[in-house]
Write an enzyme that holds these catalytic residues in place. Structure first.
Site, mmCIF file in Angstrom:
data_model
loop_
_atom_site.group_PDB
_atom_site.id
_atom_site.type_symbol
_atom_site.label_atom_id
_atom_site.label_comp_id
_atom_site.label_asym_id
_atom_site.label_seq_id
_atom_site.Cartn_x
_atom_site.Cartn_y
_atom_site.Cartn_z
ATOM 1 N N LYS A 1 0.818 -1.225 0.000
ATOM 2 C CA LYS A 1 0.000 0.000 0.000
ATOM 3 C C LYS A 1 0.846 1.267 0.000
ATOM 4 O O LYS A 1 0.590 2.174 -0.761
ATOM 5 C CB LYS A 1 -0.868 0.071 1.268
ATOM 6 C CG LYS A 1 -2.113 -0.735 1.252
ATOM 7 C CD LYS A 1 -3.069 -0.300 2.374
ATOM 8 C CE LYS A 1 -2.455 -0.207 3.754
ATOM 9 N NZ LYS A 1 -1.960 -1.475 4.320
ATOM 10 N N ARG B 1 -9.444 2.152 9.556
ATOM 11 C CA ARG B 1 -9.122 0.758 9.826
ATOM 12 C C ARG B 1 -10.138 0.099 10.750
ATOM 13 O O ARG B 1 -10.032 -1.108 10.994
ATOM 14 C CB ARG B 1 -7.759 0.678 10.512
ATOM 15 C CG ARG B 1 -6.593 0.377 9.580
ATOM 16 C CD ARG B 1 -5.333 0.586 10.393
ATOM 17 N NE ARG B 1 -4.245 -0.256 10.044
ATOM 18 C CZ ARG B 1 -3.102 0.194 9.494
ATOM 19 N NH1 ARG B 1 -2.953 1.449 9.179
ATOM 20 N NH2 ARG B 1 -2.129 -0.635 9.266
ATOM 21 N N ARG C 1 10.882 -6.799 4.629
ATOM 22 C CA ARG C 1 10.905 -5.373 4.935
ATOM 23 C C ARG C 1 11.478 -5.123 6.336
ATOM 24 O O ARG C 1 12.221 -4.169 6.554
ATOM 25 C CB ARG C 1 9.490 -4.791 4.849
ATOM 26 C CG ARG C 1 9.458 -3.280 4.993
ATOM 27 C CD ARG C 1 8.081 -2.737 4.736
ATOM 28 N NE ARG C 1 7.162 -3.055 5.819
ATOM 29 C CZ ARG C 1 5.875 -2.705 5.830
ATOM 30 N NH1 ARG C 1 5.352 -2.065 4.808
ATOM 31 N NH2 ARG C 1 5.110 -3.008 6.845
ATOM 32 N N ARG D 1 12.298 -2.357 11.236
ATOM 33 C CA ARG D 1 11.080 -1.905 11.928
ATOM 34 C C ARG D 1 10.807 -2.778 13.145
ATOM 35 O O ARG D 1 10.747 -3.996 13.043
ATOM 36 C CB ARG D 1 9.877 -1.946 10.967
ATOM 37 C CG ARG D 1 9.793 -0.719 10.101
ATOM 38 C CD ARG D 1 8.616 -0.782 9.150
ATOM 39 N NE ARG D 1 7.330 -0.977 9.816
ATOM 40 C CZ ARG D 1 6.171 -0.653 9.261
ATOM 41 N NH1 ARG D 1 6.136 -0.081 8.061
ATOM 42 N NH2 ARG D 1 5.042 -0.892 9.884
ATOM 43 N N ARG E 1 -0.574 -8.486 13.576
ATOM 44 C CA ARG E 1 -1.094 -7.401 12.738
ATOM 45 C C ARG E 1 -2.062 -7.937 11.680
ATOM 46 O O ARG E 1 -3.089 -7.320 11.388
ATOM 47 C CB ARG E 1 0.056 -6.646 12.066
ATOM 48 C CG ARG E 1 0.826 -5.795 13.069
ATOM 49 C CD ARG E 1 2.100 -5.274 12.486
ATOM 50 N NE ARG E 1 1.856 -4.272 11.473
ATOM 51 C CZ ARG E 1 2.625 -4.086 10.413
ATOM 52 N NH1 ARG E 1 3.676 -4.843 10.206
ATOM 53 N NH2 ARG E 1 2.338 -3.145 9.563
HETATM 54 P P1 AMP Z 1 1.003 1.096 8.725
HETATM 55 O O1 AMP Z 1 2.313 1.691 8.330
HETATM 56 O O2 AMP Z 1 -0.165 1.718 8.020
HETATM 57 O O3 AMP Z 1 0.996 -0.405 8.636
HETATM 58 O O4 AMP Z 1 0.792 1.453 10.274
HETATM 59 C C1 AMP Z 1 1.718 1.036 11.258
HETATM 60 C C2 AMP Z 1 1.047 0.948 12.618
HETATM 61 O O5 AMP Z 1 0.527 2.241 12.991
HETATM 62 C C3 AMP Z 1 -0.163 0.031 12.696
HETATM 63 O O6 AMP Z 1 0.205 -1.313 12.894
HETATM 64 C C4 AMP Z 1 -0.909 0.609 13.898
HETATM 65 O O7 AMP Z 1 -0.299 0.273 15.125
HETATM 66 C C5 AMP Z 1 -0.712 2.099 13.677
HETATM 67 N N1 AMP Z 1 -1.785 2.649 12.827
HETATM 68 C C6 AMP Z 1 -1.653 3.153 11.570
HETATM 69 N N2 AMP Z 1 -2.849 3.567 11.099
HETATM 70 C C7 AMP Z 1 -3.758 3.301 12.070
HETATM 71 C C8 AMP Z 1 -5.154 3.473 12.172
HETATM 72 N N3 AMP Z 1 -5.877 3.973 11.173
HETATM 73 N N4 AMP Z 1 -5.751 3.107 13.341
HETATM 74 C C9 AMP Z 1 -5.036 2.612 14.368
HETATM 75 N N5 AMP Z 1 -3.723 2.387 14.324
HETATM 76 C C10 AMP Z 1 -3.075 2.726 13.187
#
Ligand code: AMP
Length: 187
Positions: free
Chosen positions: A13, A88, A127, A133, A144
């Site tokens: 994404k 989400r 990654r 990370r 996740r």
């Molecule tokens: P991502 O890079 O989009 O995978 O986001 C990394 C982490 O940030 C996720 O695993 C969540 O812990 C947090 N996060 C990102 N977006 C959201 C969201 N919309 N709601 C809640 N937690 C989020």
């Protein structure tokens, strides 16, 4: 155009969102990126978010919604945006609707990047090795994906029911997926 890009963690994404947003001349708004920059800057928000991120859990809706509300009120988002990683949860969908309603707009398109789950796990492990990370250990990756399945996958059906959803095959080379996305938004 107001676009939401959805798909499981590791679907590519982030990479695709950057190029699609730049192609369309709209800001790419990634809640994960905003959280990560707060973690790096050691802000209060970052310290709070890190606990959840490192465990593979979602940051609480109230915190995330407030952050998105603030971001969408900025002038560069007035003519459109590409949301990556938000909404989400069911509560976030309702909040996004409310934010946009107040601004006199709405979501135009929801794109679901579809992928094979085994492929996703291997992408995430790769990654984690490249970027170091802390939310990408194998246990956390599994958590996740579980949280995604429980809390986020149902949103896809909700957007489908509204007639907003378009699915794009996220498998294959980055360039191939990029071409599919460009074709979709051009049609
Ligand atoms: P991502 O890079 O989009 O995978 O986001 C990394 C982490 O940030 C996720 O695993 C969540 O812990 C947090 N996060 C990102 N977006 C959201 C969201 N919309 N709601 C809640 N937690 C989020």
């Amino acid at each position: 155009m107001r676009i939401v890009l959805m798909g499981p963690p590791g679907a590519g994404k982030g990479t695709q969102a950057v190029s699609l947003a730049s192609q369309l001349g709209i800001p790419h708004i990634s809640t994960g990126d905003i959280f990560r920059s707060n973690v790096s800057a050691e802000t209060e928000l970052g310290l709070l978010a890190k606990k959840y991120m490192d465990a593979g859990e979602y940051v609480p809706d109230t915190v995330t919604n407030e952050m998105v509300k603030h971001r969408l009120a900025q002038s560069d988002a007035a003519a459109g945006f590409l949301l990556d990683g938000y909404p989400r949860t069911v509560a976030q969908v309702a909040e996004l609707d409310a934010i946009l309603q107040k601004l006199g707009s709405k979501v135009d398109l929801v794109i679901e990047l579809t992928v094979d789950i085994d492929e996703v796990v291997s992408r995430l492990v790769q990654r984690a090795a490249q970027q170091g990370r802390t939310d990408d250990s194998e246990d956390v990756i599994r958590r996740r994906l579980e949280v995604y399945g429980e809390q986020t996958a149902p949103l896809i059906e909700a957007y489908r029911a509204r007639g907003l959803l378009k699915a794009v095959d996220g498998m294959g080379e980055i360039e191939q997926v990029r071409a599919r996305l460009n074709q979709l938004v051009a049609s």
